[in-house]
Design a protein around this motif. Structure first.
Motif, mmCIF file in Angstrom:
data_model
loop_
_atom_site.group_PDB
_atom_site.id
_atom_site.type_symbol
_atom_site.label_atom_id
_atom_site.label_comp_id
_atom_site.label_asym_id
_atom_site.label_seq_id
_atom_site.Cartn_x
_atom_site.Cartn_y
_atom_site.Cartn_z
ATOM 1 N N TYR A 161 32.617 90.628 94.624
ATOM 2 C CA TYR A 161 31.654 89.858 95.410
ATOM 3 C C TYR A 161 31.745 88.378 95.068
ATOM 4 C CZ TYR A 161 27.430 88.659 97.951
ATOM 5 O OH TYR A 161 26.553 88.109 98.846
ATOM 6 N N ARG A 162 31.859 87.561 96.114
ATOM 7 C CA ARG A 162 31.936 86.111 95.951
ATOM 8 C C ARG A 162 30.557 85.505 96.179
ATOM 9 N NH1 ARG A 162 32.582 82.670 99.972
ATOM 10 N NH2 ARG A 162 33.367 84.355 101.310
ATOM 11 N N THR A 163 30.037 84.793 95.201
ATOM 12 C CA THR A 163 28.711 84.196 95.300
ATOM 13 C C THR A 163 28.770 82.879 96.067
ATOM 14 O OG1 THR A 163 29.003 83.084 93.180
ATOM 15 C CG2 THR A 163 28.001 85.283 93.143
ATOM 16 N N ARG A 164 27.605 82.245 96.251
ATOM 17 C CA ARG A 164 27.529 80.996 97.005
ATOM 18 C C ARG A 164 28.357 79.887 96.375
ATOM 19 N NH1 ARG A 164 23.119 78.520 96.748
ATOM 20 N NH2 ARG A 164 23.231 77.357 98.701
ATOM 21 N N ASP A 165 28.456 79.898 95.030
ATOM 22 C CA ASP A 165 29.214 78.832 94.369
ATOM 23 C C ASP A 165 30.702 79.142 94.264
ATOM 24 O OD1 ASP A 165 29.305 80.806 92.478
ATOM 25 O OD2 ASP A 165 28.159 79.720 90.959
ATOM 26 N N GLY A 166 31.155 80.249 94.867
ATOM 27 C CA GLY A 166 32.573 80.582 94.887
ATOM 28 C C GLY A 166 33.031 81.476 93.762
ATOM 29 N N THR A 238 18.954 78.013 100.107
ATOM 30 C CA THR A 238 19.982 77.555 101.036
ATOM 31 C C THR A 238 20.438 76.158 100.630
ATOM 32 O OG1 THR A 238 18.273 76.706 102.528
ATOM 33 C CG2 THR A 238 19.120 78.920 102.982
ATOM 34 N N ARG A 239 21.627 75.801 101.086
ATOM 35 C CA ARG A 239 22.189 74.498 100.722
ATOM 36 C C ARG A 239 21.475 73.357 101.441
ATOM 37 N NH1 ARG A 239 27.089 75.699 101.662
ATOM 38 N NH2 ARG A 239 27.624 76.266 99.532
ATOM 39 N N HIS A 240 21.060 73.583 102.706
ATOM 40 C CA HIS A 240 20.460 72.524 103.514
ATOM 41 C C HIS A 240 19.091 72.964 104.026
ATOM 42 C CE1 HIS A 240 24.382 70.654 103.394
ATOM 43 N NE2 HIS A 240 24.928 71.722 103.945
ATOM 44 N N ARG A 241 18.099 72.104 103.888
ATOM 45 C CA ARG A 241 16.746 72.408 104.346
ATOM 46 C C ARG A 241 16.509 71.770 105.705
ATOM 47 N NH1 ARG A 241 11.700 69.879 104.119
ATOM 48 N NH2 ARG A 241 9.922 71.336 104.002
ATOM 49 N N SER A 277 16.616 76.418 107.878
ATOM 50 C CA SER A 277 17.460 76.085 106.727
ATOM 51 C C SER A 277 18.643 77.038 106.641
ATOM 52 C CB SER A 277 16.635 76.161 105.445
ATOM 53 O OG SER A 277 15.498 75.321 105.512
ATOM 54 N N ASP A 278 19.779 76.486 106.203
ATOM 55 C CA ASP A 278 21.004 77.293 106.190
ATOM 56 C C ASP A 278 22.040 76.618 105.305
ATOM 57 O OD1 ASP A 278 23.564 78.640 107.240
ATOM 58 O OD2 ASP A 278 22.030 79.643 108.415
ATOM 59 N N ASP A 279 23.082 77.364 104.958
ATOM 60 C CA ASP A 279 24.209 76.779 104.219
ATOM 61 C C ASP A 279 25.154 76.022 105.141
ATOM 62 O OD1 ASP A 279 23.255 77.874 101.893
ATOM 63 O OD2 ASP A 279 24.543 79.635 101.966
ATOM 64 N N ASP A 280 25.061 76.287 106.450
ATOM 65 C CA ASP A 280 26.024 75.769 107.412
ATOM 66 C C ASP A 280 25.345 74.759 108.340
ATOM 67 O OD1 ASP A 280 28.766 76.079 108.622
ATOM 68 O OD2 ASP A 280 27.558 76.613 110.367
ATOM 69 N N LEU A 281 25.795 73.501 108.339
ATOM 70 C CA LEU A 281 25.177 72.464 109.175
ATOM 71 C C LEU A 281 25.307 72.759 110.673
ATOM 72 C CD1 LEU A 281 26.229 69.290 107.144
ATOM 73 C CD2 LEU A 281 23.910 70.185 107.441
ATOM 74 N N PRO A 282 26.492 73.130 111.173
ATOM 75 C CA PRO A 282 26.584 73.439 112.606
ATOM 76 C C PRO A 282 25.667 74.573 113.035
ATOM 77 C CG PRO A 282 28.770 73.091 111.699
ATOM 78 C CD PRO A 282 27.828 73.136 110.537
ATOM 79 N N ARG A 283 25.426 75.538 112.133
ATOM 80 C CA ARG A 283 24.541 76.641 112.507
ATOM 81 C C ARG A 283 23.108 76.143 112.651
ATOM 82 N NH1 ARG A 283 26.907 81.042 109.705
ATOM 83 N NH2 ARG A 283 25.873 80.359 107.793
ATOM 84 N N ILE A 284 22.679 75.206 111.809
ATOM 85 C CA ILE A 284 21.351 74.611 111.955
ATOM 86 C C ILE A 284 21.245 73.899 113.298
ATOM 87 C CG2 ILE A 284 19.780 72.849 111.048
ATOM 88 C CD1 ILE A 284 20.839 73.478 108.270
#
Length: 319
Positions: A161-166, A238-241, A277-284
């Motif tokens: 399993y790969r976590t958020r930080d890689g 999440t990375r971006h709020r 909020s999401d880790d992905d800017l385009p998804r926001i």
């Protein structure tokens, strides 16, 4: 019952499942028997519990009626491959499917002959779909099917399993449920080593291997897997709020934002609060652009920069 008669009954049942109604003469021609033999075979199917209706006269015929239980479906090779490919495609992220559909895929792939399983894989690899309405990583259909079987059989699975930080670590878990949220799939499982419930994104799972060890079913906290997963996702970092106050009723916003129902809180009858909020800017940006109503936004500088850049690019494109 002789093997020849059994084969003929199976062929008759298969024919009845392909058309709404058959005349006795047509069935006799297909089976290469007499109309009288067809009548006897239909009576045998009824004795076995299949609801076959018949009508007398010139316009009469036979049809398989709805029964109290679903009879076994008989599929030829092409039909089995087509259904498996359709379910794999849906499970892979082109469309959202419920867990019941995923269980159907697991059942079908378990009984597919080896020669047909290879055909399904070949067709799936050659016929790629264009994900117009989804963004981000898509779940591997083969992984979905394997984990669905593990959930059903309560079999411990090992995987990387790969976590958020890689960082990648080895895990052993007791799979419980597969839950879709937006265009992402999550595995709700009890982590054997950590002795706690964990939520794993399927696009971060690699080399999933059944261990052969089966365990008793473990009850999910609150007895509601979907609610449990939704609560975990709502509180996950999440990375971006990005939090929007939307000038529309909560029910209207829920209808326009697939998979974000738990992140929408009504403020009053005409406004609500949406946590995009999401880790992905385009998804926001995709979520906010789909609102189609006015809103005010509280967001991180990176989010605001991405939205402004996208907006200026659109203005330049439109002259």
């Amino acid at each position: 019952m002789t093997s020849e008669m059994t084969a003929r009954l199976l062929r008759l049942l298969s024919l009845l499942q392909t058309r709404r109604e058959w005349s006795g003469a047509d069935l006799a021609d297909r089976l290469e028997v007499t109309v009288r033999t067809v009548r006897r075979d239909v009576d045998r199917l009824r004795e076995l519990g299949y609801p076959v209706d018949s009508a007398r006269g010139h316009a009469g015929g036979y049809r398989l009626a709805s029964g109290a239980a679903l009879p076994p479906l008989l599929l030829d090779d092409d039909e089995a491959v087509a259904i498996a490919v359709a379910l794999r495609t849906a499970a892979g992220g082109l469309t959202g499917i419920e867990e019941t559909a995923l269980r159907a895929l697991a059942k079908l792939e378990q009984v597919l002959p080896r020669r047909l399983r290879g055909q399904v894989t070949a067709v799936q690899a050659a016929a790629a779909g264009i994900p117009w309405e989804t963004r981000g990583a898509r779940a591997d259909p083969a992984l979905l099917a394997a984990l669905a079987v593990a959930c059903r059989d309560h079999e411990v699975v090992g995987f990387d399993y790969r976590t958020r930080d890689g960082t990648t670590t080895g895990r052993r878990a007791e799979p419980c449920h597969l839950v879709a949220s937006g265009n992402l799939w999550y595995l709700l499982a009890h982590d054997v080593d950590k002795d706690d419930w964990r939520l794993f994104r399927l696009d971060r799972i690699a080399r999933a291997t059944p261990t052969g060890r089966r365990v008793p079913p473990r009850p999910v906290p609150g007895d509601d897997p979907v609610a449990f997963v939704a609560e975990r996702l709502a509180t996950a970092p999440t990375r971006h709020r990005a939090v929007a106050t939307v000038h529309a009723p909560a029910d209207r916003v829920r209808a326009r934002t697939r998979g974000l129902a738990t992140r929408i809180q009504p403020l009053d009858g005409t406004t609500c609060r949406l946590d995009a909020s999401d880790d992905d800017l385009p998804r926001i940006a995709q979520v906010l652009s789909g609102l189609d109503v006015d809103y005010t936004l509280e967001a991180d500088p990176a989010v605001l920069h991405h939205l402004r850049t996208s907006a200026h690019r659109t203005l330049r494109a439109t002259g």
